[in-house]
Design a protein around this motif. Sequence first.
Motif, PDB file in Angstrom:
ATOM      1  N   TRP A  74      -5.115 -30.796  22.829  1.00 25.20           N
ATOM      2  CA  TRP A  74      -5.453 -30.253  22.079  1.00 25.20           C
ATOM      3  C   TRP A  74      -6.631 -29.085  22.304  1.00 25.20           C
ATOM      4  O   TRP A  74      -6.976 -27.685  21.514  1.00 25.20           O
ATOM      5  CB  TRP A  74      -6.768 -31.021  21.184  1.00 25.20           C
ATOM      6  N   THR A  75      -7.790 -29.111  23.703  1.00 22.93           N
ATOM      7  CA  THR A  75      -8.352 -27.652  23.395  1.00 22.93           C
ATOM      8  C   THR A  75      -7.140 -26.640  24.006  1.00 22.93           C
ATOM      9  O   THR A  75      -7.821 -25.636  23.953  1.00 22.93           O
ATOM     10  CB  THR A  75      -8.942 -28.076  25.488  1.00 22.93           C
ATOM     11  N   GLN A  76      -5.954 -26.748  24.529  1.00 23.01           N
ATOM     12  CA  GLN A  76      -5.315 -25.616  24.926  1.00 23.01           C
ATOM     13  C   GLN A  76      -4.697 -25.305  23.540  1.00 23.01           C
ATOM     14  O   GLN A  76      -5.097 -23.873  23.709  1.00 23.01           O
ATOM     15  CB  GLN A  76      -4.123 -25.829  26.091  1.00 23.01           C
ATOM     16  N   LYS A  77      -4.791 -25.926  22.814  1.00 29.92           N
ATOM     17  CA  LYS A  77      -4.031 -25.120  21.393  1.00 29.92           C
ATOM     18  C   LYS A  77      -6.097 -24.803  20.760  1.00 29.92           C
ATOM     19  O   LYS A  77      -4.859 -23.460  20.419  1.00 29.92           O
ATOM     20  CB  LYS A  77      -4.027 -26.373  20.834  1.00 29.92           C
ATOM     21  N   HIS A  78      -6.556 -24.607  20.997  1.00 31.67           N
ATOM     22  CA  HIS A  78      -7.385 -23.893  20.093  1.00 31.67           C
ATOM     23  C   HIS A  78      -7.918 -22.558  21.216  1.00 31.67           C
ATOM     24  O   HIS A  78      -8.315 -21.973  20.532  1.00 31.67           O
ATOM     25  CB  HIS A  78      -8.947 -25.124  19.956  1.00 31.67           C
ATOM     26  N   ARG A  79      -7.772 -23.072  22.176  1.00 35.44           N
ATOM     27  CA  ARG A  79      -8.696 -21.768  23.091  1.00 35.44           C
ATOM     28  C   ARG A  79      -6.339 -20.657  22.824  1.00 35.44           C
ATOM     29  O   ARG A  79      -7.230 -19.272  22.674  1.00 35.44           O
ATOM     30  CB  ARG A  79      -8.271 -21.681  24.815  1.00 35.44           C
ATOM     31  N   GLU A  80      -5.869 -20.813  22.218  1.00 39.40           N
ATOM     32  CA  GLU A  80      -4.835 -20.060  22.689  1.00 39.40           C
ATOM     33  C   GLU A  80      -4.786 -19.203  20.749  1.00 39.40           C
ATOM     34  O   GLU A  80      -4.612 -18.668  20.440  1.00 39.40           O
ATOM     35  CB  GLU A  80      -3.157 -21.047  22.219  1.00 39.40           C
ATOM     36  N   LYS A  81      -5.179 -20.646  20.328  1.00 42.35           N
ATOM     37  CA  LYS A  81      -5.690 -19.733  18.548  1.00 42.35           C
ATOM     38  C   LYS A  81      -6.927 -18.594  18.779  1.00 42.35           C
ATOM     39  O   LYS A  81      -6.801 -17.703  18.049  1.00 42.35           O
ATOM     40  CB  LYS A  81      -6.440 -20.898  17.499  1.00 42.35           C
ATOM     41  N   GLU A  82      -7.840 -19.182  19.849  1.00 40.69           N
ATOM     42  CA  GLU A  82      -9.404 -17.954  19.863  1.00 40.69           C
ATOM     43  C   GLU A  82      -8.377 -16.937  20.868  1.00 40.69           C
ATOM     44  O   GLU A  82      -8.568 -15.832  19.967  1.00 40.69           O
ATOM     45  CB  GLU A  82     -10.093 -18.638  21.064  1.00 40.69           C
ATOM     46  N   ASP A  83      -7.115 -16.601  21.543  1.00 40.36           N
ATOM     47  CA  ASP A  83      -6.685 -15.780  22.534  1.00 40.36           C
ATOM     48  C   ASP A  83      -5.734 -15.157  20.875  1.00 40.36           C
ATOM     49  O   ASP A  83      -6.042 -13.769  21.104  1.00 40.36           O
ATOM     50  CB  ASP A  83      -6.366 -16.341  22.940  1.00 40.36           C
ATOM     51  N   ALA A  84      -5.192 -15.778  20.134  1.00 43.88           N
ATOM     52  CA  ALA A  84      -4.250 -15.061  19.489  1.00 43.88           C
ATOM     53  C   ALA A  84      -5.169 -14.273  18.631  1.00 43.88           C
ATOM     54  O   ALA A  84      -4.305 -13.179  17.753  1.00 43.88           O
ATOM     55  CB  ALA A  84      -3.178 -16.270  18.402  1.00 43.88           C
ATOM     56  N   GLY A  85      -6.316 -14.778  18.204  1.00 43.61           N
ATOM     57  CA  GLY A  85      -6.954 -14.196  17.297  1.00 43.61           C
ATOM     58  C   GLY A  85      -8.250 -12.487  16.994  1.00 43.61           C
ATOM     59  O   GLY A  85      -8.177 -12.307  16.370  1.00 43.61           O
ATOM     60  N   THR A  86      -8.068 -12.495  18.985  1.00 41.18           N
ATOM     61  CA  THR A  86      -8.441 -11.182  19.451  1.00 41.18           C
ATOM     62  C   THR A  86      -7.219 -10.348  19.709  1.00 41.18           C
ATOM     63  O   THR A  86      -7.219  -9.409  20.341  1.00 41.18           O
ATOM     64  CB  THR A  86      -9.707 -11.558  20.327  1.00 41.18           C
ATOM     65  N   SER A  87      -6.147 -10.960  19.255  1.00 42.85           N
ATOM     66  CA  SER A  87      -5.265 -10.547  19.979  1.00 42.85           C
ATOM     67  C   SER A  87      -5.166  -9.011  18.656  1.00 42.85           C
ATOM     68  O   SER A  87      -5.225  -8.933  17.985  1.00 42.85           O
ATOM     69  CB  SER A  87      -3.596 -10.644  20.203  1.00 42.85           C
ATOM     70  N   PHE A  88      -3.993  -7.571  19.473  1.00 44.72           N
ATOM     71  CA  PHE A  88      -3.414  -6.210  17.826  1.00 44.72           C
ATOM     72  C   PHE A  88      -2.218  -6.775  18.006  1.00 44.72           C
ATOM     73  O   PHE A  88      -1.487  -7.181  18.563  1.00 44.72           O
ATOM     74  CB  PHE A  88      -4.233  -5.538  18.336  1.00 44.72           C
ATOM     75  N   SER A  89      -1.809  -6.124  16.615  1.00 47.23           N
ATOM     76  CA  SER A  89      -0.640  -6.427  16.159  1.00 47.23           C
ATOM     77  C   SER A  89       0.065  -4.849  16.608  1.00 47.23           C
ATOM     78  O   SER A  89      -0.227  -4.833  16.813  1.00 47.23           O
ATOM     79  CB  SER A  89      -0.050  -6.958  14.349  1.00 47.23           C
ATOM     80  N   PRO A  90       1.799  -5.461  17.063  1.00 47.20           N
ATOM     81  CA  PRO A  90       2.193  -4.115  17.381  1.00 47.20           C
ATOM     82  C   PRO A  90       1.957  -2.932  16.551  1.00 47.20           C
ATOM     83  O   PRO A  90       1.766  -1.720  17.140  1.00 47.20           O
ATOM     84  CB  PRO A  90       3.633  -4.360  17.340  1.00 47.20           C
ATOM     85  N   ASP A  91       1.888  -3.209  14.811  1.00 42.61           N
ATOM     86  CA  ASP A  91       1.911  -2.026  13.938  1.00 42.61           C
ATOM     87  C   ASP A  91       0.238  -1.213  14.489  1.00 42.61           C
ATOM     88  O   ASP A  91       0.136   0.171  15.063  1.00 42.61           O
ATOM     89  CB  ASP A  91       1.758  -2.741  12.788  1.00 42.61           C
TER      90      ASP A  91
END
Length: 463
Positions: free
Chosen positions: A118-135
């Motif tokens: 659960w902890t690893q899953k939420h960390r991945e979600k937070e990291d994904a929230g700060t990433s940029f899309s290719p466009d």
Amino acid sequence: MLMWLCCVSVTMRLACCRVGGASFSRFILAAVLLLHRCHIASSLQQRSEGALTVVKNTEDGDEEATVDDVGDLEVVQPSEQWQTLKPGQAVPAGSHVRLNMQTGEREVRLGEEQLKYWTQKHREKEDAGTSFSPDELKRAMRKIKEDTSKDTNHQDSVASKYRPLEELKRDMAQLDMLVETDVQIMRRLLDQFNSSNTTTEQRLSILLELEYLVHQVDNAQTLCSMGGLQFILEGLNSSDIRLQESSAFVLGSALASNPAVQVRAVESGALQTLLTTLANVQSFGVKKKVLFAVGSLLRHFPYAQRHFLSHGGLQILSELFRADGSGILRTRIVTMLYDMISEKELMPQALDPVQDPSHEERLRQYSEVSLQGELLEKGWCSLVPQLLQSTEHDYREKALLALLVMASVCLDQYRLDSSLLDSLLVLRLQYQEMAQSEMFLGEENSYFTEIVELIDALQVKMK
């Protein structure tokens, strides 16, 4: 419970109807089977309300079990913290269940593997929230290229307006430019000034450049060592008024706060030349510049002050004072007298016997300057109050300052001068009103208040 009682009742009736031989054996077997079926049905119907049911957990850990799997149960989703289980609630597989011995209630939370997942899953979600899309990355790169192109175009447009540094270096080398020091410049100027081919306009230009250079102490001393002081004094004796005025200006600038040049000037006869010019010249501009040079020569130089008095300097100044109608020359003269009197009175406190080896000699020289006695004899006690009639506040302030330092020798004449008494009364009322106006406007350090204080101090001395 009701089904169990029904089975017992049926069995009892069967037993009463058939009681003999082989029929009895078959009867017993049928009764046992019937009792067993009733027991199973009763067990399924009367599931204990305190039983714990575990449902299958999906990969995400948040899908509930269906009614087909475990019946109509409420599935509790555990968290990191312990939470109480209610009767009839089910938990996902892998959950950690305990019995709270204090409250007697069952509690559940995520198991170790679930908590890690659960902890690893939420960390991945937070990291994904700060990433940029290719466009977004493409648009950002395109913006950087556009800004870089604009900066390059701006730099090119600016560079096109100026010549390259290497080209400037080549042009300067071809011109064979020579950077002159101040000493070299003064030597060149003096040679040009002394040349017979130099015109008056050129000499005036040379004096203007020299006046700028001699503000530096070293340059003024160097000019004297080159013989430039003699050329300047010759300019004072010129028949051209412009050369006289410019020469006096250069001399005054060279003498200001420069004891070495002051000594050389007195030794060269500059004081006599200046006094002669003051007595004979008619030009107002020349008189102003000559007074500036005299004041620079006398300031903090008791030897020159004594020679000034012995050569009739106060008499010449009094004639200028009476002849001046504008008040400009009067103010310069009164300021000069105030400076000479003040520095003599303050000199014993200003000199440090330890740090100044010439302390005794300077005190001796000042003791030979009988300035205040000369002021009384030459009628300055009645001349200075005339400056109070001016309409300029600065002129009046200079007159009040001079009257205060002259009070030790002029006090008796002040008391007999009715025009002075009337002027002080009128001026005090005038400046008191001005001071109140300034205070009303919020000005703490009032200039007019200081003038009122000077008038008060003088009136106190005269009482």
